[in-house]
Design a protein around this motif. Sequence first.
Motif, PDB file in Angstrom:
ATOM      1  N   CYS A  71      29.576  36.461  44.124  1.00  0.00           N
ATOM      2  CA  CYS A  71      28.441  37.381  44.251  1.00  0.00           C
ATOM      3  C   CYS A  71      28.868  38.839  44.360  1.00  0.00           C
ATOM      4  CB  CYS A  71      27.589  36.987  45.458  1.00  0.00           C
ATOM      5  SG  CYS A  71      26.609  35.494  45.185  1.00  0.00           S
ATOM      6  N   TYR A  72      29.780  39.124  45.271  1.00  0.00           N
ATOM      7  CA  TYR A  72      30.062  40.555  45.446  1.00  0.00           C
ATOM      8  C   TYR A  72      30.801  41.144  44.253  1.00  0.00           C
ATOM      9  CZ  TYR A  72      35.023  40.251  46.978  1.00  0.00           C
ATOM     10  OH  TYR A  72      36.375  40.069  47.041  1.00  0.00           O
ATOM     11  N   ASN A  73      31.680  40.370  43.620  1.00  0.00           N
ATOM     12  CA  ASN A  73      32.400  40.925  42.467  1.00  0.00           C
ATOM     13  C   ASN A  73      31.469  41.227  41.302  1.00  0.00           C
ATOM     14  OD1 ASN A  73      35.447  41.086  42.772  1.00  0.00           O
ATOM     15  ND2 ASN A  73      35.070  39.057  43.620  1.00  0.00           N
ATOM     16  N   ILE A  74      30.598  40.297  40.983  1.00  0.00           N
ATOM     17  CA  ILE A  74      29.695  40.490  39.846  1.00  0.00           C
ATOM     18  C   ILE A  74      28.592  41.478  40.180  1.00  0.00           C
ATOM     19  CG2 ILE A  74      27.968  39.345  38.408  1.00  0.00           C
ATOM     20  CD1 ILE A  74      29.781  36.901  38.325  1.00  0.00           C
ATOM     21  N   LEU A  75      27.983  41.331  41.362  1.00  0.00           N
ATOM     22  CA  LEU A  75      26.817  42.139  41.685  1.00  0.00           C
ATOM     23  C   LEU A  75      27.172  43.559  42.089  1.00  0.00           C
ATOM     24  CD1 LEU A  75      24.966  39.209  43.357  1.00  0.00           C
ATOM     25  CD2 LEU A  75      24.162  40.460  41.367  1.00  0.00           C
ATOM     26  N   ASP A  76      28.381  43.780  42.597  1.00  0.00           N
ATOM     27  CA  ASP A  76      28.817  45.159  42.848  1.00  0.00           C
ATOM     28  C   ASP A  76      28.879  45.939  41.535  1.00  0.00           C
ATOM     29  OD1 ASP A  76      29.063  44.544  45.494  1.00  0.00           O
ATOM     30  OD2 ASP A  76      31.248  44.744  45.599  1.00  0.00           O
ATOM     31  N   ILE A  77      29.309  45.261  40.474  1.00  0.00           N
ATOM     32  CA  ILE A  77      29.373  45.907  39.157  1.00  0.00           C
ATOM     33  C   ILE A  77      27.963  46.198  38.643  1.00  0.00           C
ATOM     34  CG2 ILE A  77      30.069  45.596  36.751  1.00  0.00           C
ATOM     35  CD1 ILE A  77      32.417  46.084  38.619  1.00  0.00           C
ATOM     36  N   LEU A 137      37.512  42.815  37.446  1.00  0.00           N
ATOM     37  CA  LEU A 137      36.351  43.379  38.143  1.00  0.00           C
ATOM     38  C   LEU A 137      36.786  44.080  39.424  1.00  0.00           C
ATOM     39  CD1 LEU A 137      33.543  40.646  37.907  1.00  0.00           C
ATOM     40  CD2 LEU A 137      33.927  42.612  36.426  1.00  0.00           C
ATOM     41  N   LYS A 138      37.685  43.451  40.171  1.00  0.00           N
ATOM     42  CA  LYS A 138      38.161  44.046  41.420  1.00  0.00           C
ATOM     43  C   LYS A 138      38.882  45.366  41.160  1.00  0.00           C
ATOM     44  CE  LYS A 138      38.697  39.788  44.090  1.00  0.00           C
ATOM     45  NZ  LYS A 138      39.653  38.903  44.816  1.00  0.00           N
ATOM     46  N   ASP A 139      39.705  45.385  40.131  1.00  0.00           N
ATOM     47  CA  ASP A 139      40.440  46.605  39.797  1.00  0.00           C
ATOM     48  C   ASP A 139      39.478  47.725  39.411  1.00  0.00           C
ATOM     49  OD1 ASP A 139      42.798  45.253  40.291  1.00  0.00           O
ATOM     50  OD2 ASP A 139      43.219  44.853  38.167  1.00  0.00           O
ATOM     51  N   MET A 140      38.461  47.376  38.646  1.00  0.00           N
ATOM     52  CA  MET A 140      37.473  48.372  38.236  1.00  0.00           C
ATOM     53  C   MET A 140      36.721  48.917  39.442  1.00  0.00           C
ATOM     54  SD  MET A 140      34.218  47.922  35.672  1.00  0.00           S
ATOM     55  CE  MET A 140      35.277  47.678  34.256  1.00  0.00           C
ATOM     56  N   ALA A 141      36.319  47.997  40.351  1.00  0.00           N
ATOM     57  CA  ALA A 141      35.593  48.417  41.551  1.00  0.00           C
ATOM     58  C   ALA A 141      36.446  49.340  42.409  1.00  0.00           C
ATOM     59  CB  ALA A 141      35.165  47.185  42.352  1.00  0.00           C
ATOM     60  N   ARG A 142      37.716  48.997  42.538  1.00  0.00           N
ATOM     61  CA  ARG A 142      38.615  49.797  43.367  1.00  0.00           C
ATOM     62  C   ARG A 142      38.784  51.214  42.790  1.00  0.00           C
ATOM     63  NH1 ARG A 142      42.588  46.619  42.945  1.00  0.00           N
ATOM     64  NH2 ARG A 142      41.921  45.226  44.614  1.00  0.00           N
ATOM     65  N   ARG A 143      38.878  51.287  41.472  1.00  0.00           N
ATOM     66  CA  ARG A 143      39.114  52.585  40.832  1.00  0.00           C
ATOM     67  C   ARG A 143      37.849  53.437  40.734  1.00  0.00           C
ATOM     68  NH1 ARG A 143      41.453  49.332  36.855  1.00  0.00           N
ATOM     69  NH2 ARG A 143      39.677  49.873  35.532  1.00  0.00           N
ATOM     70  N   GLN A 144      36.731  52.794  40.380  1.00  0.00           N
ATOM     71  CA  GLN A 144      35.565  53.560  39.966  1.00  0.00           C
ATOM     72  C   GLN A 144      34.341  53.445  40.871  1.00  0.00           C
ATOM     73  OE1 GLN A 144      36.346  51.947  35.646  1.00  0.00           O
ATOM     74  NE2 GLN A 144      35.016  53.722  35.454  1.00  0.00           N
ATOM     75  N   ILE A 145      34.298  52.448  41.742  1.00  0.00           N
ATOM     76  CA  ILE A 145      33.125  52.299  42.614  1.00  0.00           C
ATOM     77  C   ILE A 145      33.442  52.735  44.034  1.00  0.00           C
ATOM     78  CG2 ILE A 145      31.425  50.695  43.555  1.00  0.00           C
ATOM     79  CD1 ILE A 145      31.783  48.972  41.089  1.00  0.00           C
ATOM     80  N   PHE A 146      34.487  52.170  44.601  1.00  0.00           N
ATOM     81  CA  PHE A 146      34.793  52.431  46.005  1.00  0.00           C
ATOM     82  C   PHE A 146      35.242  53.858  46.255  1.00  0.00           C
ATOM     83  CE2 PHE A 146      35.885  47.658  46.189  1.00  0.00           C
ATOM     84  CZ  PHE A 146      34.540  47.349  46.390  1.00  0.00           C
ATOM     85  N   LYS A 147      35.636  54.563  45.192  1.00  0.00           N
ATOM     86  CA  LYS A 147      36.058  55.956  45.350  1.00  0.00           C
ATOM     87  C   LYS A 147      35.031  56.940  44.790  1.00  0.00           C
ATOM     88  CE  LYS A 147      40.988  54.864  45.320  1.00  0.00           C
ATOM     89  NZ  LYS A 147      42.307  55.073  44.664  1.00  0.00           N
TER      90      LYS A 147
END
Length: 442
Positions: free
Chosen positions: A252-258, A343-353
Motif C-alpha cells: 500500500c504505501y509504496n504504490i499509493l505514495d506514488i 518505487l522506494k528509490d523514486m520516493a526517496r529521491r523525489q517525494i521525501f525531499k
Amino acid sequence: MEWSKLLNGSRLNEADYEEQPHRPSYVRDLDRIVFSAPFRRLANKTQVHPLHDHDHIHHRLIHSVETGSVGRSLGMQIGHWLEQNGQIPSGGKHTVSGVVQSACLAHDIGNPPFGHSGEAAIGSWFQERFITPSGLFTEMDKILRSEFEEFEGNAQGFRIIANTEMYRGAGGMRLTKSVLGAFSKYPVSAHVKASVDENYCGTKKFGFFMSEAPVFTSVAADLGLIEQKAKSGSWWRRHPLVFLVEAADDICYNILDIEDACTAGDLSFETVKGALAPIAGSNTFLDGKSEEEQVSYLRAKGIGTAIDACVEAFKENYQDIMSGTFTSSLIESSTKAQDFQNLKDMARRQIFKAKRKTELEVSGRNVLHRVLTGVYPIYEALGKVGWDAERLQGYNPQLVRALGLELRGVTDAYSALHSLTDYVSGMTDRYTVKIARMVSGT
C-alpha cells in the motif's frame, strides 16, 4: 511453530470470554479497533504529506483501512492454501484473514503526528535532555533511555492496544492473542535489541516497551513463538502472519505514495505511469482513459499482482517462516522485488525531499518540541508532590484540565515520561499545532 497455537483465540485479561457463533473473535477485534479513539484520530495524522489541503491525499486512517483490505486478501489466499494442505481446519481461512486484517488496521495506531518525522522529533527532544539530565531525567535508568531517545511508533502501538486503551492497565483493548502476535512486527524490547548479535528482520527496531514486556512475554508463550536469548534478556521470532501484515503495508504505501505524489504535483503523470506499469503488468488497457483514470487503473492492477507475488513468496518460504529463520520481507523475496525497490528509490529521491514536505517536517519538529517543553513541567511538579495529582497547585492543575491530561498510573519518572509520550504521540497534526500555541503563548 504450530497453527493450533498461533491462531490462539483467547483474549488478553478476559479469561471468561466465549466466542459467539454469530460473532467470530476476529470480528470483535475489528470492531474494537475501528471504534477506538486512537484509530479515529488517524484521520488527522500524516501519512506522507503533512497538513495537505487536497482531500484525496492519504492520511493514516485511509492508509490503515486500505492496508487492512490488502491484508484480508493476503490472509484469505494463504488461509485457503493452509486449509488445502491440512495445516488448519476447514473454515480456518476466515480466521487467518480476520486476524491479518485486524492487525493491519491497528498497525499504525501508535504513530505520532507528522509521520515518521514526528517519531524522530520526539526522540530528538529526549536525546537533548539526556545529554545533561536534570529533574526526572536524572532518575531514569540508563537501560530504559532508548525507549524515549529512539521513540518507536510500533512499541507505542502495542502499548495502546495491550495496555492504555479501553481497559486501562488491564489488557487494553483485550484483543485476541493471535492479533497481538500478528501485530508485533518487532518482538523485542529496546534494551534487549541493543544486545542482539543476529541480523534478523524482527530486531531492526523494537516493538514493545519495558512497561509492556510482561504482557508480550505471556502472549508469546501462549502463541508458541520461538524464544531466543540475548545478553540483556529474551526476544522472539516473528509470528508467521506478521509477514502478511508487513506485505500489506509495503504494497500500500509504496504504490499509493506514488499515486499521492502525482495528485500533489510532486511527480509528473508520465513518471508515475512509468513507475507503476511494470508492477501492474503488460496486459493493461489504458486507451481513451484520462490521466487520473490511468493512474487509478495501474494502482489497482499493481496491488493485485503484488498480492499474488507475496502469496507465492510466502508459500516458497513457508518452512523457513514457520521455523523462524526467514529474515526477509515477502516483497523483497517476490518476483516484484526490483519493481518495488524502484518505487522506494523514486520516493526517496523525489517525494521525501520535496520542498513543501521538508518545510512542514521542520515546522512539525518545532511544534512537537514546543508541546513537549510546555507539558513536561507538569510531571516534574507531580514528582515533587509524591505523584499525587490532587496536590498540584497554581498553574499546573489548570493546565492539566486544559490539556485533558491523563495522570492515572503515573508513579515514578519512567511512567511519567511514558505518560508524556502517550499524550503527545496521540495528538493529531492540527491539534498538535493548537496545543503548541497554547502552551507556548504564541
